[in-house]
Each structure stands twice: as C-alpha cells, then as structure tokens.
Scaffold this motif. Structure first.
Motif, PDB file in Angstrom:
ATOM      1  N   ILE A 212      -8.726  24.117   4.517  1.00 28.04           N
ATOM      2  CA  ILE A 212      -8.430  22.943   4.010  1.00 28.04           C
ATOM      3  C   ILE A 212      -6.983  22.699   3.649  1.00 28.04           C
ATOM      4  CG2 ILE A 212      -8.781  21.307   1.652  1.00 28.04           C
ATOM      5  CD1 ILE A 212     -11.598  22.765   1.377  1.00 28.04           C
ATOM      6  N   VAL A 234     -12.338  16.935  -3.222  1.00 24.66           N
ATOM      7  CA  VAL A 234     -11.576  17.372  -2.121  1.00 24.66           C
ATOM      8  C   VAL A 234     -12.153  18.375  -1.499  1.00 24.66           C
ATOM      9  CG1 VAL A 234      -9.405  18.314  -1.159  1.00 24.66           C
ATOM     10  CG2 VAL A 234      -9.308  16.520  -2.874  1.00 24.66           C
ATOM     11  N   THR A 235     -12.568  19.779  -2.184  1.00 20.93           N
ATOM     12  CA  THR A 235     -12.899  20.775  -1.871  1.00 20.93           C
ATOM     13  C   THR A 235     -14.538  20.809  -1.273  1.00 20.93           C
ATOM     14  OG1 THR A 235     -11.718  21.900  -3.346  1.00 20.93           O
ATOM     15  CG2 THR A 235     -13.455  23.352  -2.489  1.00 20.93           C
ATOM     16  N   LEU A 238     -15.059  18.530   1.993  1.00 17.52           N
ATOM     17  CA  LEU A 238     -14.477  19.160   3.108  1.00 17.52           C
ATOM     18  C   LEU A 238     -15.084  20.534   3.272  1.00 17.52           C
ATOM     19  CD1 LEU A 238     -10.784  18.316   2.602  1.00 17.52           C
ATOM     20  CD2 LEU A 238     -12.219  17.222   4.067  1.00 17.52           C
TER      21      LEU A 238
END
Length: 323
Positions: A212, A234-235, A238
């Motif tokens: 990432i 985000v984490t 993705l």
C-alpha cells in the motif's frame, strides 16, 4: 550447375562460387518444436498432479462407492454399492455433531486468526525498533511441527498438572477439565488452533500492507483522518484482495485439521470435539474393524465443502474484477 552445400551453416555454393542461403525452417516445424519444449517443462508438474492428487482423489471416490472390507481391500473384489455409503454417513448419529463441530471449529478459528493476525500486521507495520525481532518470535508457532504444538497445549491444559489451571488457581479460580469435559474439549482445540494459525495470517497480511503506497496515508492525514479512519478508508479496502485469499487458504486448511484435535482430545470425550477429519480417521483406522468406504465418503464430503468455498471465492473475485 553443380552446387556444394555446407550442412553446418545452412548455405550452398554453386560452381561459380556464388553463396546461396538455404530457406529457414518452416513455421510449422518451429511451432511443433516449441510445443514439445512446453510439454517438456510441464511434464514434471503434470506427473506430480496426477500421482499425488488425481489418482488419490480417484481412489477415494472409488472407495466411497464400493463396500470395502479388510479382505476386499487386499483382494480388490469389493462390490459396487453406489451412494449407499453416503446415505449411511448422513444417517449416522455422529454426522450431526461432527458437522456442527467442523463448522464451529472452522469459523471461530478463522475469525480469531484473521482478526488477531490483521491487528498484529498493522501494529508491526509501524516499523519500530524491535519490529523485526518480535515478528520473528511470532513465527515460532507456525514453524513448530504440529505434533509439538499440540503436545505442548495438551500439557498446558492438563487438568491436574497444567500451567493454565495452576494460573487460575493462583487467582482463586477453580480449575477446568479442558480436555476431558464435553463442555470445554472443543474450546480447547479451537484455542490451540488459533494460536497456531495467527502467524500465517500475520505474514500474508503484513506483506499486503507493504504494497500500500505510503502517500495514501499521508494524503488521508492531511485531510484530517485519524488512525481509525485511515484503517477503514485506506488500509482495509486496499487489503481486500489479500484478505480474501488469506481467508480462503485458512478455510481450506482449517477444514482438514486433524493432528491438533487427535493429539489433544482424540475427538472426545465421546463426540464432543469430533470433526469430519477425525471422524473419517476413526472410521478408517482407529478401530479393529475399519469401515474404509464410509471413511472415504466422509473425506469426500470435506473435499466438496472445500470446493464449494473455492468456487465462491472465484465467483466473488470475478465480480470484483468486472466492477
């Protein structure tokens, strides 16, 4: 006109000394040579799959549709009975508890292994000073042979001399018959399996976090996102492809776990911790009069469950790719 041809160079020289270049090999010949080369590289893999996967699977299916005894297993004259062994397995009183225990053992183990593994992966992704050392220590349960891990947990959870009961008694709590109580046997093997499976989830998810881009976290911080929001926005999105394959591999592995349960409880007491894997072994090898055919039928049910989840994963991935 006389022509002299050089075999090594593929050229020809006529009587006047003019050099003539021979025609290149036909495209069909090159394709055929390339096909043989490709098959030569694929042959070891194909042989391996046939010998260690296709043939054992065929034999297991053949065992499940015939009535094998010890004599017929040696002589090879078992009569064909069709789906009678599957009907026998489905009508067996052990089927219900074994199915329930398999589902609980698999789902609870995967849920805790993935959750704890993800939390540890995010924690170690901070790259603090002792990050590499602690990650290496967390790999120890995964590197140990299963017989060692299961034997260690059997000793720790022993009712009389186990360190877990000693710790409970030190705090004034009563000891628990972890391995011999019908209420706690399944919980005990689940705890041991979670401990063994966490490092696998940690390694795979940590590698996914490495891919990432750090710029995304910096942009989210500039937009005012806190740590929890960065994880969910985000984490986690993705990391979804890596999470999916981690869950699938964990599911297939956990469905067929046998060593841990057999060493710790042998599927007991009674059927309190019996799963499809231990039940299949009990039918085929753990009695003086083994039922090879019903044991093979139970094993095929496990294969079908794994295939179902595999197809669900493939279908889900295709939908995500088309979205």
């Amino acid at each position: 006109m006389t022509t002299t041809q050089t075999a090594s160079s593929g050229t020809a020289r006529d009587a006047g000394g003019t050099v003539q270049v021979a025609a290149p090999p036909a495209p069909r010949r090159r394709r055929r040579r390339g096909a043989w080369t490709a098959w030569a590289f694929l042959a070891p893999v194909a042989i391996y799959l046939v010998v260690f996967y296709a043939y054992p699977l065929y034999r297991n299916v053949e065992l499940s549709v015939r009535d094998y005894t010890v004599r017929s297993f040696v002589m090879g004259d078992a009569p064909f009975v069709g789906l009678d062994n599957y009907v026998k397995v489905l009508q067996d009183p052990t089927f219900g508890p074994a199915f329930w225990h398999t589902a609980v053992f698999t789902l609870v183990s995967i849920a805790f292994q993935f959750t704890i593994g993800l939390a540890l992966a995010v924690f170690f992704h901070q790259n603090f000073r002792l990050s590499a050392t602690l990650r290496a220590l967390f790999l120890v349960p995964w590197l140990l042979p299963l017989i060692v891990s299961a034997s260690t947990w059997s000793w720790m959870l022993n009712s009389d001399s186990g360190v877990v009961n000693a710790a409970l008694e030190a705090f004034g709590l009563p000891g628990i018959n972890w391995l011999t109580s019908p209420d706690w046997a399944l919980t005990s093997v689940i705890i041991a399996n979670i401990w063994i499976g966490i490092p696998f989830n940690l390694v795979i998810l940590y590698s996914g976090l490495q891919n990432i881009p750090q710029e995304l976290y910096e942009a989210a911080s500039i937009d005012g996102a806190n740590g929890w929001q960065r994880f969910w926005r985000v984490t986690f999105p993705l990391l979804r492809p890596v999470s999916a394959i981690t869950l699938l591999l964990g599911l297939i592995y956990t469905l067929k776990v046998f060593d841990i349960i057999w060493i710790m409880t042998r599927g007991g007491p009674g059927t309190a911790s019996t799963t499809f894997a231990t039940w299949s072994y009990q039918l085929g090898f753990a009695s003086t009069l083994p039922d090879f055919s019903p044991a093979a039928a139970v094993g095929n049910l496990l294969i079908i469950l794994a295939l179902v989840f595999g197809f669900v994963y493939i279908r889900t991935q295709r939908k995500q790719d088309l979205a």
